[in-house]
Design a protein around this motif. Structure first.
Motif, PDB file in Angstrom:
ATOM      1  N   MET A 199       4.732  -6.320 -11.311  1.00 41.31           N
ATOM      2  CA  MET A 199       5.904  -5.592 -11.804  1.00 41.31           C
ATOM      3  C   MET A 199       5.506  -4.266 -12.457  1.00 41.31           C
ATOM      4  SD  MET A 199       8.297  -7.300 -10.661  1.00 41.31           S
ATOM      5  CE  MET A 199       9.634  -6.393 -11.365  1.00 41.31           C
ATOM      6  N   ALA A 200       4.368  -4.249 -13.164  1.00 47.10           N
ATOM      7  CA  ALA A 200       3.892  -2.999 -13.778  1.00 47.10           C
ATOM      8  C   ALA A 200       3.540  -1.972 -12.710  1.00 47.10           C
ATOM      9  CB  ALA A 200       2.683  -3.282 -14.667  1.00 47.10           C
ATOM     10  N   CYS A 201       2.901  -2.406 -11.627  1.00 42.68           N
ATOM     11  CA  CYS A 201       2.558  -1.478 -10.544  1.00 42.68           C
ATOM     12  C   CYS A 201       3.805  -0.984  -9.819  1.00 42.68           C
ATOM     13  CB  CYS A 201       1.604  -2.151  -9.562  1.00 42.68           C
ATOM     14  SG  CYS A 201      -0.060  -2.384 -10.210  1.00 42.68           S
ATOM     15  N   ILE A 202       4.775  -1.865  -9.638  1.00 38.50           N
ATOM     16  CA  ILE A 202       6.014  -1.460  -8.970  1.00 38.50           C
ATOM     17  C   ILE A 202       6.766  -0.433  -9.811  1.00 38.50           C
ATOM     18  CG2 ILE A 202       8.306  -2.286  -8.284  1.00 38.50           C
ATOM     19  CD1 ILE A 202       6.938  -4.824  -7.247  1.00 38.50           C
ATOM     20  N   SER A 203       6.829  -0.649 -11.124  1.00 39.29           N
ATOM     21  CA  SER A 203       7.538   0.314 -11.983  1.00 39.29           C
ATOM     22  C   SER A 203       6.779   1.635 -12.081  1.00 39.29           C
ATOM     23  CB  SER A 203       7.779  -0.280 -13.365  1.00 39.29           C
ATOM     24  OG  SER A 203       6.551  -0.474 -14.041  1.00 39.29           O
ATOM     25  N   GLU A 204       5.447   1.571 -12.098  1.00 41.80           N
ATOM     26  CA  GLU A 204       4.659   2.809 -12.126  1.00 41.80           C
ATOM     27  C   GLU A 204       4.840   3.594 -10.830  1.00 41.80           C
ATOM     28  OE1 GLU A 204      -0.003   4.164 -12.325  1.00 41.80           O
ATOM     29  OE2 GLU A 204       0.568   2.238 -13.197  1.00 41.80           O
ATOM     30  N   ALA A 205       4.903   2.886  -9.709  1.00 35.52           N
ATOM     31  CA  ALA A 205       5.129   3.561  -8.429  1.00 35.52           C
ATOM     32  C   ALA A 205       6.522   4.177  -8.381  1.00 35.52           C
ATOM     33  CB  ALA A 205       4.950   2.571  -7.281  1.00 35.52           C
ATOM     34  N   ALA A 206       7.514   3.498  -8.946  1.00 31.50           N
ATOM     35  CA  ALA A 206       8.875   4.043  -8.966  1.00 31.50           C
ATOM     36  C   ALA A 206       8.944   5.298  -9.832  1.00 31.50           C
ATOM     37  CB  ALA A 206       9.854   2.996  -9.470  1.00 31.50           C
ATOM     38  N   ASP A 207       8.163   5.339 -10.903  1.00 33.38           N
ATOM     39  CA  ASP A 207       8.122   6.534 -11.746  1.00 33.38           C
ATOM     40  C   ASP A 207       7.537   7.732 -11.007  1.00 33.38           C
ATOM     41  OD1 ASP A 207       9.216   5.087 -13.818  1.00 33.38           O
ATOM     42  OD2 ASP A 207       7.294   4.733 -14.827  1.00 33.38           O
ATOM     43  N   ASP A 208       6.644   7.472 -10.050  1.00 33.28           N
ATOM     44  CA  ASP A 208       6.019   8.539  -9.261  1.00 33.28           C
ATOM     45  C   ASP A 208       6.747   8.797  -7.941  1.00 33.28           C
ATOM     46  OD1 ASP A 208       4.080   8.897 -11.184  1.00 33.28           O
ATOM     47  OD2 ASP A 208       2.669   7.499 -10.241  1.00 33.28           O
ATOM     48  N   ASP A 209       7.969   8.295  -7.794  1.00 31.49           N
ATOM     49  CA  ASP A 209       8.798   8.471  -6.592  1.00 31.49           C
ATOM     50  C   ASP A 209       8.208   7.798  -5.363  1.00 31.49           C
ATOM     51  OD1 ASP A 209      10.718   9.906  -8.005  1.00 31.49           O
ATOM     52  OD2 ASP A 209       9.718  11.813  -7.628  1.00 31.49           O
ATOM     53  N   TYR A 210       7.587   6.652  -5.548  1.00 33.75           N
ATOM     54  CA  TYR A 210       7.125   5.818  -4.448  1.00 33.75           C
ATOM     55  C   TYR A 210       7.882   4.498  -4.507  1.00 33.75           C
ATOM     56  CZ  TYR A 210       3.040   8.892  -4.128  1.00 33.75           C
ATOM     57  OH  TYR A 210       2.212   9.972  -3.990  1.00 33.75           O
ATOM     58  N   VAL A 211       7.897   3.782  -3.389  1.00 33.62           N
ATOM     59  CA  VAL A 211       8.472   2.439  -3.350  1.00 33.62           C
ATOM     60  C   VAL A 211       7.339   1.492  -2.970  1.00 33.62           C
ATOM     61  CG1 VAL A 211      10.143   0.918  -2.258  1.00 33.62           C
ATOM     62  CG2 VAL A 211      10.733   3.302  -2.686  1.00 33.62           C
ATOM     63  N   LEU A 212       7.010   0.579  -3.876  1.00 34.91           N
ATOM     64  CA  LEU A 212       5.919  -0.366  -3.655  1.00 34.91           C
ATOM     65  C   LEU A 212       6.504  -1.754  -3.481  1.00 34.91           C
ATOM     66  CD1 LEU A 212       2.809  -0.926  -3.665  1.00 34.91           C
ATOM     67  CD2 LEU A 212       3.046  -1.386  -6.100  1.00 34.91           C
ATOM     68  N   SER A 213       6.096  -2.420  -2.414  1.00 35.66           N
ATOM     69  CA  SER A 213       6.469  -3.823  -2.237  1.00 35.66           C
ATOM     70  C   SER A 213       5.188  -4.620  -2.061  1.00 35.66           C
ATOM     71  CB  SER A 213       7.409  -4.007  -1.050  1.00 35.66           C
ATOM     72  OG  SER A 213       6.802  -3.566   0.128  1.00 35.66           O
ATOM     73  N   VAL A 214       5.155  -5.780  -2.697  1.00 34.02           N
ATOM     74  CA  VAL A 214       3.955  -6.609  -2.709  1.00 34.02           C
ATOM     75  C   VAL A 214       4.311  -7.987  -2.162  1.00 34.02           C
ATOM     76  CG1 VAL A 214       2.161  -7.642  -4.147  1.00 34.02           C
ATOM     77  CG2 VAL A 214       3.039  -5.371  -4.694  1.00 34.02           C
ATOM     78  N   LYS A 215       3.537  -8.428  -1.191  1.00 33.30           N
ATOM     79  CA  LYS A 215       3.688  -9.772  -0.643  1.00 33.30           C
ATOM     80  C   LYS A 215       2.417 -10.539  -0.957  1.00 33.30           C
ATOM     81  CE  LYS A 215       6.462  -8.188   3.221  1.00 33.30           C
ATOM     82  NZ  LYS A 215       6.526  -8.044   4.678  1.00 33.30           N
ATOM     83  N   LYS A 216       2.571 -11.666  -1.655  1.00 38.07           N
ATOM     84  CA  LYS A 216       1.420 -12.492  -1.994  1.00 38.07           C
ATOM     85  C   LYS A 216       1.319 -13.649  -1.012  1.00 38.07           C
ATOM     86  CE  LYS A 216       2.759 -12.706  -6.451  1.00 38.07           C
ATOM     87  NZ  LYS A 216       2.687 -13.117  -7.859  1.00 38.07           N
ATOM     88  N   TYR A 217       0.092 -13.981  -0.642  1.00 39.49           N
ATOM     89  CA  TYR A 217      -0.153 -15.059   0.312  1.00 39.49           C
ATOM     90  C   TYR A 217      -1.142 -16.052  -0.270  1.00 39.49           C
ATOM     91  CZ  TYR A 217       1.810 -11.695   3.614  1.00 39.49           C
ATOM     92  OH  TYR A 217       2.614 -10.794   4.244  1.00 39.49           O
ATOM     93  N   ASP A 218      -0.922 -17.321   0.036  1.00 36.20           N
ATOM     94  CA  ASP A 218      -1.853 -18.394  -0.320  1.00 36.20           C
ATOM     95  C   ASP A 218      -2.494 -18.856   0.977  1.00 36.20           C
ATOM     96  OD1 ASP A 218      -3.245 -20.449  -1.439  1.00 36.20           O
ATOM     97  OD2 ASP A 218      -1.512 -21.761  -1.704  1.00 36.20           O
ATOM     98  N   THR A 219      -3.721 -18.441   1.212  1.00 37.37           N
ATOM     99  CA  THR A 219      -4.358 -18.711   2.497  1.00 37.37           C
ATOM    100  C   THR A 219      -5.048 -20.069   2.566  1.00 37.37           C
ATOM    101  OG1 THR A 219      -6.380 -17.586   1.790  1.00 37.37           O
ATOM    102  CG2 THR A 219      -4.727 -16.279   2.974  1.00 37.37           C
TER     103      THR A 219
END
Length: 117
Positions: A56-76
């Motif tokens: 969530m911190a990375c997503i909000s930081e990316a939004a502040d810099d006018d980027y859209v970050l989406s993260v998908k986590k996987y359990d391999t």
């Protein structure tokens, strides 16, 4: 008189090449910046063991810099904990000279991180 027309045409064509070249260089720099930022987000998320707070911190930081970050986590390995993530960073770019009236184009950068034991 013929030489004057050729000279002005040559100068005009050289200016067009310079403007298009500068626009392409700016697009390449935007893509390189987005790649570095996405790589750093993936590293931060992996260093914090894919915690929701770091995502969530990375997503909000990316939004502040006018980027859209989406993260998908996987359990391999099916142990209930995420050990791989895919970070997708969307950014806008435009070639100012060629598409002056067109909207900016959205591009994606993918980066994967994995915890190895």
């Amino acid at each position: 008189m013929n030489q004057v027309v050729k000279t002005y045409l040559t100068i005009f064509l050289i200016l067009i090449v310079i403007l298009v070249g500068a626009g392409l260089i700016m697009c390449a720099l935007d893509a390189q910046k987005a790649e570095k930022i996405n790589s750093s987000y993936a590293s931060v998320i992996a260093c914090h063991n894919y915690s929701n707070d770091s995502v969530m911190a990375c997503i909000s930081e990316a939004a502040d810099d006018d980027y859209v970050l989406s993260v998908k986590k996987y359990d391999t390995n099916a142990d209930g904990y995420a050990d791989t993530c895919e970070c997708i960073l969307e950014y806008d770019y435009s070639l100012k000279f060629l598409n002056a009236s067109a909207p900016t184009t959205t591009n994606n950068k993918h980066h994967y991180s994995r915890i190895t034991k």
